[in-house]
Design a protein around this motif. Structure first.
Motif, short mmCIF file in Angstrom:
data_model
loop_
_atom_site.label_atom_id
_atom_site.label_comp_id
_atom_site.label_asym_id
_atom_site.label_seq_id
_atom_site.Cartn_x
_atom_site.Cartn_y
_atom_site.Cartn_z
N ARG A 44 -8.32 -7.63 -11.64
CA ARG A 44 -9.20 -7.54 -10.47
C ARG A 44 -8.57 -6.71 -9.37
NH1 ARG A 44 -8.82 -12.75 -7.63
NH2 ARG A 44 -6.87 -11.74 -7.07
N ASP A 45 -7.30 -6.98 -9.07
CA ASP A 45 -6.61 -6.27 -8.00
C ASP A 45 -6.45 -4.79 -8.32
OD1 ASP A 45 -6.45 -8.74 -6.76
OD2 ASP A 45 -4.32 -9.04 -7.23
N ALA A 46 -6.13 -4.48 -9.57
CA ALA A 46 -5.95 -3.08 -9.98
C ALA A 46 -7.27 -2.31 -9.92
CB ALA A 46 -5.36 -3.01 -11.39
N VAL A 47 -8.35 -2.92 -10.37
CA VAL A 47 -9.66 -2.25 -10.34
C VAL A 47 -10.11 -2.06 -8.89
CG1 VAL A 47 -12.10 -2.47 -10.95
CG2 VAL A 47 -10.35 -2.96 -12.65
N ALA A 48 -9.92 -3.08 -8.05
CA ALA A 48 -10.29 -2.96 -6.64
C ALA A 48 -9.50 -1.83 -5.97
CB ALA A 48 -10.06 -4.28 -5.91
N ALA A 49 -8.21 -1.74 -6.24
CA ALA A 49 -7.38 -0.67 -5.67
C ALA A 49 -7.84 0.69 -6.16
CB ALA A 49 -5.91 -0.90 -6.01
N ALA A 50 -8.17 0.79 -7.44
CA ALA A 50 -8.64 2.06 -8.00
C ALA A 50 -9.96 2.48 -7.35
CB ALA A 50 -8.81 1.93 -9.51
N LEU A 51 -10.88 1.55 -7.19
CA LEU A 51 -12.17 1.88 -6.57
C LEU A 51 -12.00 2.29 -5.12
CD1 LEU A 51 -14.40 -0.90 -8.15
CD2 LEU A 51 -14.39 1.55 -8.70
#
Length: 75
Positions: A44-51
């Motif tokens: 979740r944290d990685a996808v949020a940072a990527a977005l």
């Protein structure tokens, strides 16, 4: 041990099931990934940072666009 799952989240893109053993089953399309809750939080944290990065680099790419019906395409 008998494993039972329950749906804990679902939308048009994905489904998240929680197993009685504590594992999560995250399905996107035909792919299901089985992971511990801590791994899901990391995802979740990685996808949020990527977005956030994608939107910062190009704000127009961060906003979901409605599906084209074809009437907006050049003739």
């Amino acid at each position: 041990m008998e494993h039972r799952t329950r749906t804990v989240a679902q939308n048009e893109q994905c489904t998240v099931l929680q197993c009685s053993c504590g594992m999560l089953h995250v399905s996107v399309g035909s792919v299901t990934v089985r992971m511990r809750p801590a791994a899901a939080a990391g995802l979740r944290d990685a996808v949020a940072a990527a977005l956030q990065k994608i939107e910062a680099d190009d704000p127009s790419r961060g906003v979901p666009r409605p599906a084209s019906r074809g009437d907006d395409l050049p003739s």
